[in-house]
Design a protein around this motif. Structure first.
Motif, PDB file in Angstrom:
ATOM      1  N   LEU A 182       0.855  -1.187   0.000  1.00 23.74           N
ATOM      2  CA  LEU A 182       0.000   0.000   0.000  1.00 23.74           C
ATOM      3  C   LEU A 182       0.891   1.237   0.000  1.00 23.74           C
ATOM      4  N   GLU A 183       0.860   1.970  -1.088  1.00 16.49           N
ATOM      5  CA  GLU A 183       1.762   3.113  -1.239  1.00 16.49           C
ATOM      6  C   GLU A 183       1.338   4.304  -0.387  1.00 16.49           C
ATOM      7  N   ASN A 184       0.044   4.460  -0.148  1.00 18.16           N
ATOM      8  CA  ASN A 184      -0.446   5.569   0.668  1.00 18.16           C
ATOM      9  C   ASN A 184      -1.210   4.994   1.860  1.00 18.16           C
ATOM     10  N   PRO A 185      -0.530   4.729   2.968  1.00 17.98           N
ATOM     11  CA  PRO A 185      -1.196   4.095   4.110  1.00 17.98           C
ATOM     12  C   PRO A 185      -2.345   4.911   4.706  1.00 17.98           C
ATOM     13  N   ARG A 186      -2.420   6.196   4.411  1.00 22.03           N
ATOM     14  CA  ARG A 186      -3.555   6.976   4.921  1.00 22.03           C
ATOM     15  C   ARG A 186      -4.832   6.703   4.122  1.00 22.03           C
ATOM     16  N   ALA A 187      -4.695   6.130   2.925  1.00 20.94           N
ATOM     17  CA  ALA A 187      -5.867   5.709   2.142  1.00 20.94           C
ATOM     18  C   ALA A 187      -6.213   4.295   2.587  1.00 20.94           C
ATOM     19  N   ASP A 217      -7.789  -5.216   9.308  1.00 20.31           N
ATOM     20  CA  ASP A 217      -6.366  -5.401   9.590  1.00 20.31           C
ATOM     21  C   ASP A 217      -5.524  -4.254   9.037  1.00 20.31           C
ATOM     22  N   ILE A 218      -5.733  -3.929   7.777  1.00 19.06           N
ATOM     23  CA  ILE A 218      -4.920  -2.875   7.168  1.00 19.06           C
ATOM     24  C   ILE A 218      -5.217  -1.524   7.796  1.00 19.06           C
ATOM     25  N   PHE A 219      -6.462  -1.262   8.134  1.00 27.79           N
ATOM     26  CA  PHE A 219      -6.801  -0.007   8.816  1.00 27.79           C
ATOM     27  C   PHE A 219      -6.039   0.087  10.142  1.00 27.79           C
ATOM     28  N   ALA A 220      -6.130  -0.954  10.955  1.00 29.94           N
ATOM     29  CA  ALA A 220      -5.513  -0.916  12.285  1.00 29.94           C
ATOM     30  C   ALA A 220      -3.995  -0.815  12.211  1.00 29.94           C
ATOM     31  N   PHE A 221      -3.386  -1.592  11.331  1.00 33.33           N
ATOM     32  CA  PHE A 221      -1.926  -1.637  11.300  1.00 33.33           C
ATOM     33  C   PHE A 221      -1.323  -0.364  10.701  1.00 33.33           C
ATOM     34  N   THR A 222      -2.012   0.260   9.752  1.00 25.74           N
ATOM     35  CA  THR A 222      -1.495   1.523   9.210  1.00 25.74           C
ATOM     36  C   THR A 222      -1.730   2.676  10.181  1.00 25.74           C
ATOM     37  N   MET A 223      -2.802   2.607  10.980  1.00 29.93           N
ATOM     38  CA  MET A 223      -2.967   3.604  12.041  1.00 29.93           C
ATOM     39  C   MET A 223      -1.836   3.489  13.054  1.00 29.93           C
ATOM     40  N   LEU A 224      -1.489   2.261  13.418  1.00 35.03           N
ATOM     41  CA  LEU A 224      -0.371   2.049  14.336  1.00 35.03           C
ATOM     42  C   LEU A 224       0.931   2.552  13.713  1.00 35.03           C
ATOM     43  N   GLN A 225       1.114   2.291  12.438  1.00 31.68           N
ATOM     44  CA  GLN A 225       2.298   2.787  11.722  1.00 31.68           C
ATOM     45  C   GLN A 225       2.392   4.302  11.803  1.00 31.68           C
ATOM     46  N   THR A 262     -10.371   8.542  -4.703  1.00 28.83           N
ATOM     47  CA  THR A 262      -9.273   8.410  -3.745  1.00 28.83           C
ATOM     48  C   THR A 262      -9.298   9.598  -2.788  1.00 28.83           C
ATOM     49  N   VAL A 263      -9.723   9.356  -1.550  1.00 27.90           N
ATOM     50  CA  VAL A 263      -9.739  10.409  -0.538  1.00 27.90           C
ATOM     51  C   VAL A 263      -9.143   9.827   0.745  1.00 27.90           C
TER      52      VAL A 263
END
Length: 311
Positions: free
Chosen positions: A43-48, A176-184, A226-227
């Motif tokens: 995922l290139e943009n973890p905020r997306a 999973d991706i939401f939680a782990f990128t928030m932690l990142q 994409t937002v």
């Protein structure tokens, strides 16, 4: 097998297409599925980090589960407030079993200070959080799907990687991706680093047969806009996160809400998202409109408008 995308929806579309075209049938304990082994998503943009579509826009439950992890709790009640049937997903433990033996929260909490120290060291390779433990082989009801989380501070950015033994692409991956990128992002801010790439490695990458029709409908809806989420405020996020966790608990158990006068709008907006669940359940359209108008960002307006329409 590699899958790359700018947004979560990019990854989800490519993943479902690949599974439907090339997945092999399997019959694990949790019903029939199709599977690919050894998949790596980037995922290139973890905020997306969340889907912009109606049927996979699990923003509220994903935020609730993330805060459950970050609170350090292993109790079922806080997570079932956001995800009904969570106990059933964990193998339906008896009613007198109040906590999850596979909960991530206590495992994360016990390792966070070590990780924060490690990511301040240039080019470290030791910033690893172990989720899966040998003792989990004896668990009676549930086993963590995540094995490790690893963080890489490189050239002013913090990259992250999750290694999963198993991942349900249609239902579980969004959380999973939401939680782990928030932690990142939380860790990046704590070390004054930018947010780098997120990598999601999976052993058993699967789609259950019961979700195949839903997956096909998702693919037919087309590509959403994409937002991404707004950037987390610069500086140590500990104060904002602590306030948000206090707000979450107050909303959930009906206690007095903590003072927000010195809290950055970023955290206040996340707290407003938590309020949406209550207002939706009460069919309070006036309250939902007030939440929408009180938002400092327009990122979540579509989701809140959907709840107003449903109410």
């Amino acid at each position: 097998m590699d899958i790359e995308g700018e947004t979560f929806d990019d990854l989800l579309r490519k993943s479902l297409q690949l599974l439907l075209e090339r997945g092999h049938p399997i019959e694990p304990t949790k019903k029939k599925a199709i599977e690919l082994i050894g998949v790596c998503l980037r995922l290139e943009n973890p905020r997306a980090r969340f889907s912009r579509t109606e049927n996979r826009g699990v923003l509220y439950s994903a935020l609730g589960e993330t805060l459950w992890y970050l609170s350090g709790s292993d109790e079922f009640d806080p997570i079932e407030y956001y995800i009904q049937g969570y106990r059933k997903h964990c193998g339906s433990p008896p009613a007198d079993v109040k906590s999850s033996e596979a909960a991530y929260g206590p495992r994360l909490a016990s390792q966070m200070e070590f990780i924060k120290e490690q990511i301040r060291k240039r080019d470290t390779r030791k910033a690893v959080i172990s989720i899966y433990r040998q003792a989990d082989q004896q668990n009676q009801y549930d086993v963590p799907c995540t094995c490790i989380l690893q963080f890489f501070p490189r050239s002013g950015a913090l990259h992250a990687m999750a290694q999963m033994r198993s991942n349900d692409v249609y239902m579980g991956m969004a959380h999973d991706i939401f939680a782990f990128t928030m932690l990142q992002e939380l860790l990046a801010r704590s070390a004054s680093l930018e947010v780098g790439t997120y990598i999601h490695q999976v052993g058993s990458f699967h789609l259950y047969d019961k979700d195949r029709t839903k997956a096909e409908k998702y693919l037919k809806r087309g590509v959403p806009d994409t937002v991404p989420m707004d950037a987390m405020p610069e500086g140590d996020p500990e104060g904002g996160l602590s306030w948000l966790l206090g707000m979450e608990r107050a909303l959930r158990v009906g206690k007095a809400m903590p003072d927000a006068s010195d809290i950055d709008p970023y955290w206040q907006d996340l707290a407003r998202l938590l309020q949406v669940r209550q207002l939706r359940k009460a069919k309070d359209r006036v309250g939902l409109r007030a939440i929408r108008e009180g938002m400092h960002t327009k990122v979540y307006h579509t989701f809140i408008q959907d709840e107003i329409s449903k109410a």
